[in-house]
Design a protein around this motif. Structure first.
Motif, PDB file in Angstrom:
ATOM      1  N   UNK A  77       0.772  -1.221  -0.054  1.00 28.09           N
ATOM      2  CA  UNK A  77      -0.131  -0.106   0.088  1.00 28.09           C
ATOM      3  C   UNK A  77       0.776   1.337  -0.087  1.00 28.09           C
ATOM      4  N   UNK A  78       0.752   2.363  -0.923  1.00 27.76           N
ATOM      5  CA  UNK A  78       1.509   3.346  -1.150  1.00 27.76           C
ATOM      6  C   UNK A  78       0.482   4.500  -0.714  1.00 27.76           C
ATOM      7  N   UNK A  79       0.655   4.992   0.510  1.00 27.72           N
ATOM      8  CA  UNK A  79      -0.266   6.086   0.940  1.00 27.72           C
ATOM      9  C   UNK A  79       0.673   7.474   1.239  1.00 27.72           C
ATOM     10  N   UNK A  80       0.355   8.499   0.458  1.00 28.14           N
ATOM     11  CA  UNK A  80       0.892   9.801   0.693  1.00 28.14           C
ATOM     12  C   UNK A  80      -0.384  10.777   0.772  1.00 28.14           C
ATOM     13  N   UNK A  81       0.010  11.904   0.561  1.00 28.38           N
ATOM     14  CA  UNK A  81      -0.735  13.203   0.629  1.00 28.38           C
ATOM     15  C   UNK A  81      -2.057  13.348  -0.479  1.00 28.38           C
ATOM     16  N   UNK A  82      -1.412  12.754  -1.662  1.00 25.34           N
ATOM     17  CA  UNK A  82      -2.269  12.998  -2.802  1.00 25.34           C
ATOM     18  C   UNK A  82      -3.042  11.688  -3.383  1.00 25.34           C
ATOM     19  N   UNK A  83      -2.375  10.588  -3.166  1.00 24.54           N
ATOM     20  CA  UNK A  83      -2.898   9.415  -3.553  1.00 24.54           C
ATOM     21  C   UNK A  83      -2.585   8.222  -2.475  1.00 24.54           C
ATOM     22  N   UNK A 141       5.063   5.680  -6.300  1.00 22.64           N
ATOM     23  CA  UNK A 141       6.247   4.939  -6.068  1.00 22.64           C
ATOM     24  C   UNK A 141       7.789   5.680  -6.336  1.00 22.64           C
ATOM     25  N   UNK A 142       7.610   6.445  -7.288  1.00 32.14           N
ATOM     26  CA  UNK A 142       8.879   7.415  -7.675  1.00 32.14           C
ATOM     27  C   UNK A 142       8.471   8.715  -7.605  1.00 32.14           C
ATOM     28  N   UNK A 143       9.156   9.859  -7.140  1.00 28.97           N
ATOM     29  CA  UNK A 143       8.638  11.256  -6.992  1.00 28.97           C
ATOM     30  C   UNK A 143       9.469  11.855  -8.228  1.00 28.97           C
ATOM     31  N   UNK A 144      10.677  11.240  -8.533  1.00 26.43           N
ATOM     32  CA  UNK A 144      11.378  12.054  -9.775  1.00 26.43           C
ATOM     33  C   UNK A 144      12.335  10.976 -10.487  1.00 26.43           C
ATOM     34  N   UNK A 145      12.660  11.484 -11.303  1.00 28.77           N
ATOM     35  CA  UNK A 145      13.817  10.644 -12.185  1.00 28.77           C
ATOM     36  C   UNK A 145      14.812  10.117 -11.477  1.00 28.77           C
TER      37      UNK A 145
END
Length: 365
Positions: free
Chosen positions: A95-101, A224-228
């Motif tokens: 489960x990937x939980x953050x502010x946006x999704x 999963x990944x915020x940036x390159x």
């Protein structure tokens, strides 16, 4: 018509021929285009639309995979192939939980030799193609894609060999961005430089529109990944192998997931929804992944399979019967009995010439 009476190709056919030409160049290991720093989304669409199969047709094909556990089995069987040389296969639910999704992801990961860029592109772009250039429905990619689409609407794959790494995405989210039933399939292939002094220079793009493509992928997987840089760091942490991530998992009746991810029992079971009694689960061979994978190979290989963090004790109970039947003479008669004891546990026993030879297992399948 022309002077010879031949029908001139329509603008639509000319456009399709041009699209085919682009796909022919991009579905192989190509050099990066130079002399242009920015490409529009429309240009990416023209080069990355997979005209060999439509989204509607792919989804329709996936419906023929009625048994959902069999789709996970297809991924596992790919990793179990001898040429893959995987020592471990990991099946996880995260489960990937953050502010946006909030995203739930089912992953199948192996530590094998990985997939070359050429093979990777054939799997992702081709409807099917074998070594003899003949149509072959299951040789490259179609089984993987239909299995993925049977379980989820989005499918991310990353594969790394000793000197290459590739990342690609097929997602219904991308289809909503374009006005076409052709599948948008962004892929980036990289060559791994052994002489680079930093991560930015270590992974050298070797496919068309690498920056635009990786950003197109990144936009859909920011949970999963915020940036390159995060993706490059992930490449660096990988040894060799193939990672498959399924998200936008399908839901059934009552908006329940098709699977119950039982981390206490370390098992993935089919979530059966009965109209009268509601949701329930079962631990039979047709509903329990742990049980099913025991039967996946007659004589299980040495590859270890881990389900939700626990190593599966792989032993096909029918392998004992196979060995006995193979070693028994024609005069000997193999008898197989099945009954339930007082604790409602199934006992499967076998006899040769009436002599008891043992019980196969004593848990209900």
């Amino acid at each position: 018509m022309s002077e010879k009476g031949n029908v001139q190709p329509s603008n639509e056919n000319v456009e399709m021929l041009s699209l085919n030409k682009n796909l022919n160049s991009i579905s192989t290991d190509t050099s990066d285009l130079v002399g242009q720093d920015f490409f529009t989304f429309e240009e990416i669409k023209k080069n990355y639309l997979n005209n060999l199969i439509s989204w509607t047709f792919l989804k329709k094909l996936s419906e023929f995979n009625q048994w959902s556990l069999g789709c996970i089995g297809n991924f596992v069987m790919n990793s179990l192939k001898e040429q893959v040389t995987a020592k471990n296969i990991y099946i996880q639910f995260e489960k990937y939980n953050n502010e946006n999704t909030n995203e739930d992801v089912l992953s199948i990961i192996d530590d094998g030799r990985g997939i070359s860029c050429l093979e990777f592109n054939q799997i992702m772009y081709s409807f099917s193609q074998n070594e003899n250039k003949e149509d072959n429905f299951f040789q490259y990619g179609i089984s993987m894609k239909t299995s993925a689409m049977r379980l989820a609407d989005s499918f991310l794959i990353i594969s790394k060999t000793e000197n290459e790494v590739s990342i690609g995405l097929i997602s219904q989210r991308l289809q909503k961005l374009i006005d076409s039933d052709l599948i948008l399939t962004p892929i980036v292939n990289y060559k791994i430089s052994s002489s680079a002094s930093n991560l930015e220079g270590k992974y050298l793009p070797k496919s068309n529109y690498p920056l635009e493509s990786i950003n197109l992928i990144l936009e859909q997987i920011k949970f999963m990944f915020k940036s390159i840089d995060d993706i490059n760091n992930h490449f660096e942490q990988m040894k060799t192998g193939t990672e498959i991530y399924l998200f936008d998992l399908h839901r059934g009746m009552e908006n329940e997931y098709e699977f119950e991810f039982n981390k206490q029992e370390r098992d993935i079971v089919v979530n059966i929804v009965d109209k009268e009694f509601g949701s329930c689960v079962s631990s039979g061979i047709d509903t329990s992944l742990t049980c099913y994978l025991n039967f996946l190979q007659l004589n299980p290989s040495s590859t270890k399979i881990h389900i939700l963090g626990k190593e599966l004790n792989r032993s096909n109970p029918y392998y004992s019967i196979y060995l006995l039947s193979k070693n028994s003479s024609d005069a000997e008669k193999l008898t197989y009995l099945k009954y339930e004891n007082e604790n409602n546990k199934q006992i499967d026993s076998f006899y040769i010439n009436g002599d008891y030879k043992g019980a196969l297992f004593n848990k209900k399948y």
